[in-house]
Design a protein around this motif. Structure first.
Motif, PDB file in Angstrom:
ATOM      1  N   VAL A 120       1.088  -1.421  -0.084  1.00 52.11           N
ATOM      2  CA  VAL A 120      -0.021   0.260   0.166  1.00 52.11           C
ATOM      3  C   VAL A 120       1.145   1.085  -0.104  1.00 52.11           C
ATOM      4  CG1 VAL A 120      -1.455   1.800   1.239  1.00 52.11           C
ATOM      5  CG2 VAL A 120      -1.798  -0.991   1.352  1.00 52.11           C
ATOM      6  N   ALA A 121       0.198   2.129  -0.943  1.00 47.25           N
ATOM      7  CA  ALA A 121       1.697   3.620  -1.071  1.00 47.25           C
ATOM      8  C   ALA A 121       1.426   4.221  -0.156  1.00 47.25           C
ATOM      9  CB  ALA A 121       2.012   4.141  -3.152  1.00 47.25           C
ATOM     10  N   VAL A 122       2.139   5.649   0.408  1.00 45.49           N
ATOM     11  CA  VAL A 122       1.066   6.985   0.865  1.00 45.49           C
ATOM     12  C   VAL A 122       0.600   7.733   0.680  1.00 45.49           C
ATOM     13  CG1 VAL A 122       2.361   8.551   2.117  1.00 45.49           C
ATOM     14  CG2 VAL A 122       3.889   6.219   2.323  1.00 45.49           C
ATOM     15  N   ASP A 123       0.735   7.454  -0.347  1.00 45.34           N
ATOM     16  CA  ASP A 123      -0.600   8.239  -1.504  1.00 45.34           C
ATOM     17  C   ASP A 123      -2.081   7.537  -1.304  1.00 45.34           C
ATOM     18  OD1 ASP A 123       1.073  10.650  -2.292  1.00 45.34           O
ATOM     19  OD2 ASP A 123       1.417   9.573  -4.278  1.00 45.34           O
ATOM     20  N   ASP A 124      -2.253   6.583  -0.899  1.00 39.83           N
ATOM     21  CA  ASP A 124      -3.520   5.572  -1.009  1.00 39.83           C
ATOM     22  C   ASP A 124      -3.600   5.719   0.197  1.00 39.83           C
ATOM     23  OD1 ASP A 124      -4.337   4.647  -3.780  1.00 39.83           O
ATOM     24  OD2 ASP A 124      -2.773   2.531  -3.342  1.00 39.83           O
ATOM     25  N   ILE A 125      -2.865   5.327   1.180  1.00 42.84           N
ATOM     26  CA  ILE A 125      -3.263   5.786   2.704  1.00 42.84           C
ATOM     27  C   ILE A 125      -3.485   6.868   3.318  1.00 42.84           C
ATOM     28  CG2 ILE A 125      -2.638   5.672   5.376  1.00 42.84           C
ATOM     29  CD1 ILE A 125      -0.052   3.165   4.122  1.00 42.84           C
ATOM     30  N   GLU A 126      -3.641   7.813   2.837  1.00 42.21           N
ATOM     31  CA  GLU A 126      -3.320   9.447   2.791  1.00 42.21           C
ATOM     32  C   GLU A 126      -4.456   9.897   2.089  1.00 42.21           C
ATOM     33  OE1 GLU A 126      -0.361  12.009   2.375  1.00 42.21           O
ATOM     34  OE2 GLU A 126       1.005  11.297   3.551  1.00 42.21           O
ATOM     35  N   ALA A 127      -4.489   9.388   1.194  1.00 40.07           N
ATOM     36  CA  ALA A 127      -6.076   9.451   0.318  1.00 40.07           C
ATOM     37  C   ALA A 127      -7.620   8.980   1.184  1.00 40.07           C
ATOM     38  CB  ALA A 127      -6.281   8.322  -1.126  1.00 40.07           C
ATOM     39  N   VAL A 128      -7.562   7.915   1.982  1.00 41.96           N
ATOM     40  CA  VAL A 128      -8.331   7.604   2.397  1.00 41.96           C
ATOM     41  C   VAL A 128      -9.444   8.383   3.198  1.00 41.96           C
ATOM     42  CG1 VAL A 128      -8.787   5.526   4.570  1.00 41.96           C
ATOM     43  CG2 VAL A 128      -7.987   4.748   2.296  1.00 41.96           C
ATOM     44  N   PHE A 129      -8.026   8.719   3.834  1.00 39.14           N
ATOM     45  CA  PHE A 129      -8.619  10.178   4.895  1.00 39.14           C
ATOM     46  C   PHE A 129      -9.504  11.066   4.684  1.00 39.14           C
ATOM     47  CE2 PHE A 129      -5.245   7.478   7.459  1.00 39.14           C
ATOM     48  CZ  PHE A 129      -6.036   7.454   8.074  1.00 39.14           C
ATOM     49  N   LYS A 130      -8.864  11.266   3.327  1.00 42.53           N
ATOM     50  CA  LYS A 130      -9.965  12.212   2.598  1.00 42.53           C
ATOM     51  C   LYS A 130     -10.828  12.004   1.876  1.00 42.53           C
ATOM     52  CE  LYS A 130      -4.546  13.905   0.949  1.00 42.53           C
ATOM     53  NZ  LYS A 130      -4.259  14.157   0.003  1.00 42.53           N
ATOM     54  N   VAL A 131     -11.984  11.318   2.197  1.00 43.21           N
ATOM     55  CA  VAL A 131     -12.944  11.234   1.938  1.00 43.21           C
ATOM     56  C   VAL A 131     -14.084  10.908   3.434  1.00 43.21           C
ATOM     57  CG1 VAL A 131     -12.245  10.095  -0.568  1.00 43.21           C
ATOM     58  CG2 VAL A 131     -12.349   8.426   1.400  1.00 43.21           C
ATOM     59  N   ASP A 132     -15.568  10.311   3.022  1.00 43.48           N
ATOM     60  CA  ASP A 132     -16.343  10.297   3.925  1.00 43.48           C
ATOM     61  C   ASP A 132     -15.943   8.753   4.459  1.00 43.48           C
ATOM     62  OD1 ASP A 132     -17.968   9.765   6.013  1.00 43.48           O
ATOM     63  OD2 ASP A 132     -19.513   9.223   4.547  1.00 43.48           O
ATOM     64  N   VAL A 133     -14.849   8.357   5.296  1.00 43.31           N
ATOM     65  CA  VAL A 133     -13.748   7.214   5.973  1.00 43.31           C
ATOM     66  C   VAL A 133     -14.618   6.285   7.067  1.00 43.31           C
ATOM     67  CG1 VAL A 133     -12.712   8.495   7.591  1.00 43.31           C
ATOM     68  CG2 VAL A 133     -11.613   6.254   6.413  1.00 43.31           C
ATOM     69  N   TRP A 134     -14.933   5.315   7.094  1.00 42.69           N
ATOM     70  CA  TRP A 134     -15.262   4.996   8.128  1.00 42.69           C
ATOM     71  C   TRP A 134     -14.251   4.649   9.746  1.00 42.69           C
ATOM     72  CZ3 TRP A 134     -14.188   0.449  11.034  1.00 42.69           C
ATOM     73  CH2 TRP A 134     -15.171   0.060  11.550  1.00 42.69           C
ATOM     74  N   LEU A 135     -14.752   4.358  10.496  1.00 39.36           N
ATOM     75  CA  LEU A 135     -13.592   4.965  11.621  1.00 39.36           C
ATOM     76  C   LEU A 135     -14.004   3.720  13.009  1.00 39.36           C
ATOM     77  CD1 LEU A 135     -12.559   8.346  12.081  1.00 39.36           C
ATOM     78  CD2 LEU A 135     -11.352   6.445  11.270  1.00 39.36           C
ATOM     79  N   GLY A 136     -13.449   3.194  13.465  1.00 37.00           N
ATOM     80  CA  GLY A 136     -13.187   2.902  14.648  1.00 37.00           C
ATOM     81  C   GLY A 136     -12.040   2.056  15.452  1.00 37.00           C
ATOM     82  N   VAL A 137     -12.873   1.713  16.469  1.00 36.83           N
ATOM     83  CA  VAL A 137     -11.374   1.246  18.100  1.00 36.83           C
ATOM     84  C   VAL A 137     -10.666   0.738  17.759  1.00 36.83           C
ATOM     85  CG1 VAL A 137     -10.816   1.476  20.393  1.00 36.83           C
ATOM     86  CG2 VAL A 137     -12.318   3.354  19.161  1.00 36.83           C
TER      87      VAL A 137
END
Length: 108
Positions: free
Chosen positions: A24-41
């Motif tokens: 998984v590339a850094v750009d892919d990881i950072e892109a996840v946080f730029k959309v309506d991401v699902w978050l959990g603990v």
């Protein structure tokens, strides 16, 4: 990036190598946080610090599963990815089903 008030990312050789070992590339990881991401603990692995899970699309087709924590650096709150990987087919099906149900129930 409105994830829990974070304003950027905390990358170094340690977490960069661990995230990239799954392809998984850094750009892919950072892109996840730029959309309506699902978050959990991440309760199972949160012994020393609070850890969270983010699931969402990166720049490609397959959703990405990210474990991260939050760190203060220079007065700024940053997302520190701990590990990231592309989700497996069954995980994607479960994620898409839950996302659809949330949307239908007005939660998404």
């Amino acid at each position: 990036m409105p994830v829990l008030g974070a304003v950027g990312f905390d990358w170094d050789d340690g977490n960069l190598a661990k995230c990239q070992k799954h392809g998984v590339a850094v750009d892919d990881i950072e892109a996840v946080f730029k959309v309506d991401v699902w978050l959990g603990v991440d309760r199972k692995h949160s012994m020393a610090e609070a850890r969270y899970v983010a699931v969402g699309p990166g720049l490609g087709i397959r959703p990405i599963y990210i474990v991260f924590t939050l760190r203060q650096r220079g007065g700024r709150l940053l997302v520190r990815p701990v590990t990231a990987r592309y989700m497996h087919r069954k995980e994607i099906e479960r994620y898409e089903k839950e996302a659809t149900e949330d949307s239908e129930n007005g939660n998404g």
